[in-house]
Scaffold this motif. Sequence first.
Motif, mmCIF file in Angstrom:
data_model
loop_
_atom_site.group_PDB
_atom_site.id
_atom_site.type_symbol
_atom_site.label_atom_id
_atom_site.label_comp_id
_atom_site.label_asym_id
_atom_site.label_seq_id
_atom_site.Cartn_x
_atom_site.Cartn_y
_atom_site.Cartn_z
ATOM 1 N N THR A 111 47.814 109.395 -108.518
ATOM 2 C CA THR A 111 48.624 109.885 -109.635
ATOM 3 C C THR A 111 49.872 110.596 -109.123
ATOM 4 O OG1 THR A 111 47.272 111.896 -109.736
ATOM 5 C CG2 THR A 111 46.687 110.085 -111.239
ATOM 6 N N SER A 112 49.830 111.080 -107.869
ATOM 7 C CA SER A 112 51.016 111.684 -107.264
ATOM 8 C C SER A 112 50.886 111.681 -105.751
ATOM 9 C CB SER A 112 51.238 113.117 -107.764
ATOM 10 O OG SER A 112 50.289 113.996 -107.205
ATOM 11 N N ILE A 113 52.030 111.585 -105.092
ATOM 12 C CA ILE A 113 52.087 111.612 -103.632
ATOM 13 C C ILE A 113 53.205 112.558 -103.237
ATOM 14 C CG2 ILE A 113 52.561 110.253 -101.558
ATOM 15 C CD1 ILE A 113 51.219 107.882 -102.900
ATOM 16 N N LYS A 114 52.902 113.440 -102.290
ATOM 17 C CA LYS A 114 53.899 114.394 -101.809
ATOM 18 C C LYS A 114 53.940 114.340 -100.292
ATOM 19 C CE LYS A 114 53.156 117.449 -105.724
ATOM 20 N NZ LYS A 114 52.610 118.727 -106.176
ATOM 21 N N PHE A 115 55.048 113.849 -99.769
ATOM 22 C CA PHE A 115 55.248 113.764 -98.325
ATOM 23 C C PHE A 115 56.192 114.855 -97.844
ATOM 24 C CE2 PHE A 115 53.773 109.346 -98.521
ATOM 25 C CZ PHE A 115 53.132 109.230 -97.294
ATOM 26 N N GLU A 116 55.934 115.341 -96.651
ATOM 27 C CA GLU A 116 56.885 116.131 -95.884
ATOM 28 C C GLU A 116 56.901 115.487 -94.515
ATOM 29 O OE1 GLU A 116 56.546 120.356 -95.768
ATOM 30 O OE2 GLU A 116 55.975 120.473 -97.870
ATOM 31 N N GLU A 138 44.421 114.608 -97.706
ATOM 32 C CA GLU A 138 45.455 114.998 -96.749
ATOM 33 C C GLU A 138 45.771 113.749 -95.950
ATOM 34 O OE1 GLU A 138 46.896 117.990 -96.635
ATOM 35 O OE2 GLU A 138 45.595 118.712 -98.245
ATOM 36 N N ILE A 139 47.043 113.348 -95.877
ATOM 37 C CA ILE A 139 47.385 112.075 -95.251
ATOM 38 C C ILE A 139 48.420 112.234 -94.146
ATOM 39 C CG2 ILE A 139 46.824 110.669 -97.268
ATOM 40 C CD1 ILE A 139 49.894 110.555 -97.801
ATOM 41 N N ASP A 140 48.397 111.267 -93.244
ATOM 42 C CA ASP A 140 49.405 111.146 -92.189
ATOM 43 C C ASP A 140 49.844 109.692 -92.110
ATOM 44 O OD1 ASP A 140 49.510 113.819 -90.954
ATOM 45 O OD2 ASP A 140 47.414 113.416 -90.457
ATOM 46 N N LYS A 141 51.123 109.487 -91.951
ATOM 47 C CA LYS A 141 51.628 108.143 -91.693
ATOM 48 C C LYS A 141 51.411 107.861 -90.214
ATOM 49 C CE LYS A 141 55.870 105.432 -91.825
ATOM 50 N NZ LYS A 141 57.300 105.491 -92.144
ATOM 51 N N VAL A 142 50.778 106.734 -89.914
ATOM 52 C CA VAL A 142 50.505 106.354 -88.527
ATOM 53 C C VAL A 142 51.716 105.656 -87.928
ATOM 54 C CG1 VAL A 142 48.986 105.025 -87.012
ATOM 55 C CG2 VAL A 142 48.035 106.218 -89.007
ATOM 56 N N GLY A 143 52.332 104.763 -88.686
ATOM 57 C CA GLY A 143 53.511 104.059 -88.207
ATOM 58 C C GLY A 143 53.855 102.884 -89.091
ATOM 59 N N GLU A 144 55.010 102.267 -88.798
ATOM 60 C CA GLU A 144 55.411 101.065 -89.530
ATOM 61 C C GLU A 144 56.359 100.230 -88.680
ATOM 62 O OE1 GLU A 144 58.248 101.124 -92.907
ATOM 63 O OE2 GLU A 144 58.333 103.284 -92.565
ATOM 64 N N GLY A 145 56.404 98.930 -88.986
ATOM 65 C CA GLY A 145 57.312 98.047 -88.288
ATOM 66 C C GLY A 145 56.871 96.600 -88.372
ATOM 67 N N LYS A 146 57.626 95.744 -87.675
ATOM 68 C CA LYS A 146 57.327 94.312 -87.659
ATOM 69 C C LYS A 146 56.077 94.045 -86.831
ATOM 70 C CE LYS A 146 62.149 92.951 -88.142
ATOM 71 N NZ LYS A 146 63.287 92.254 -87.535
ATOM 72 N N ASP A 147 55.307 93.038 -87.260
ATOM 73 C CA ASP A 147 54.141 92.628 -86.480
ATOM 74 C C ASP A 147 54.465 91.344 -85.715
ATOM 75 O OD1 ASP A 147 53.751 90.393 -88.193
ATOM 76 O OD2 ASP A 147 52.335 91.479 -89.452
ATOM 77 N N PRO A 148 53.603 90.906 -84.782
ATOM 78 C CA PRO A 148 53.886 89.722 -83.961
ATOM 79 C C PRO A 148 53.905 88.402 -84.726
ATOM 80 C CG PRO A 148 52.182 91.076 -82.945
ATOM 81 C CD PRO A 148 52.416 91.609 -84.321
ATOM 82 N N TRP A 149 53.492 88.404 -86.006
ATOM 83 C CA TRP A 149 53.385 87.165 -86.774
ATOM 84 C C TRP A 149 54.501 87.030 -87.804
ATOM 85 C CZ3 TRP A 149 49.518 90.837 -86.220
ATOM 86 C CH2 TRP A 149 48.641 90.577 -85.173
ATOM 87 N N GLY A 150 55.535 87.848 -87.677
ATOM 88 C CA GLY A 150 56.679 87.752 -88.573
ATOM 89 C C GLY A 150 56.567 88.588 -89.833
ATOM 90 N N GLY A 151 55.518 89.375 -89.940
ATOM 91 C CA GLY A 151 55.335 90.231 -91.107
ATOM 92 C C GLY A 151 55.798 91.650 -90.832
ATOM 93 N N TYR A 152 55.540 92.500 -91.804
ATOM 94 C CA TYR A 152 55.915 93.912 -91.691
ATOM 95 C C TYR A 152 54.734 94.738 -92.181
ATOM 96 C CZ TYR A 152 58.927 98.014 -91.661
ATOM 97 O OH TYR A 152 59.490 99.238 -91.363
ATOM 98 N N ARG A 153 54.388 95.786 -91.435
ATOM 99 C CA ARG A 153 53.202 96.588 -91.738
ATOM 100 C C ARG A 153 53.523 98.076 -91.742
ATOM 101 N NH1 ARG A 153 48.089 93.697 -90.257
ATOM 102 N NH2 ARG A 153 48.738 91.545 -89.994
#
Length: 191
Positions: A111-116, A138-153
């Motif tokens: 219902t809501s997300i608050k990032f710092e 309580e959340i943490d972003k692990v990472g993001e970027g292109k994958d080896p198969w042409g996608g994005y994660r």
Amino acid sequence: MKKLLVSTAVSAAMMLSVTTANAADYVIDTKGAHAFVNFKIKHLGYSWLHGHFNTFDGKFNYDAKNPNASQIMVNIDTTSLDSNHAERDKHLRGKEFLNVDKYPTATFKSTSIKFEDDSGQVTGDFTLHGVTKTITFEIDKVGEGKDPWGGYRVGFEGETSLKLTDYGIDYNLGPASTHVDIGLFIEGIRQ
């Protein structure tokens, strides 16, 4: 004055379209087993009992430039509970605990997300054992970027603690075992 109002409206529309264009929909990667729903609960106060749910799915919307507008939904097949012990799993799936014959699914919808920066909180409605309560991970972003198969994660992890009696599960496991910790470890593939 009229030109200023039109110019402001056009600028606002352009900003809105740019913000919307940056947002992306992701499906949780359960096919590649790159996502997990885990739990742990104290056993008599002496050790931890660990387990997970083998079957679940979900999706989320995420924009790194506007992360607080994100949304997530997860569906958990409670019949897929696995604590690496068949007899215990049968008991946990039974009427005294999850009662999976009557409640085969648990769900979480934000219902809501608050990032710092790359940490924050996701609040939403969690339904388990036929009861819906508002909870916060309580959340943490692990990472993001292109994958080896042409996608994005993009990946996140989050944890929260649930009081069993809040969900109508009142089997007495002792004073050290009134809460269960739930962990969501999510990797999403952009659609």
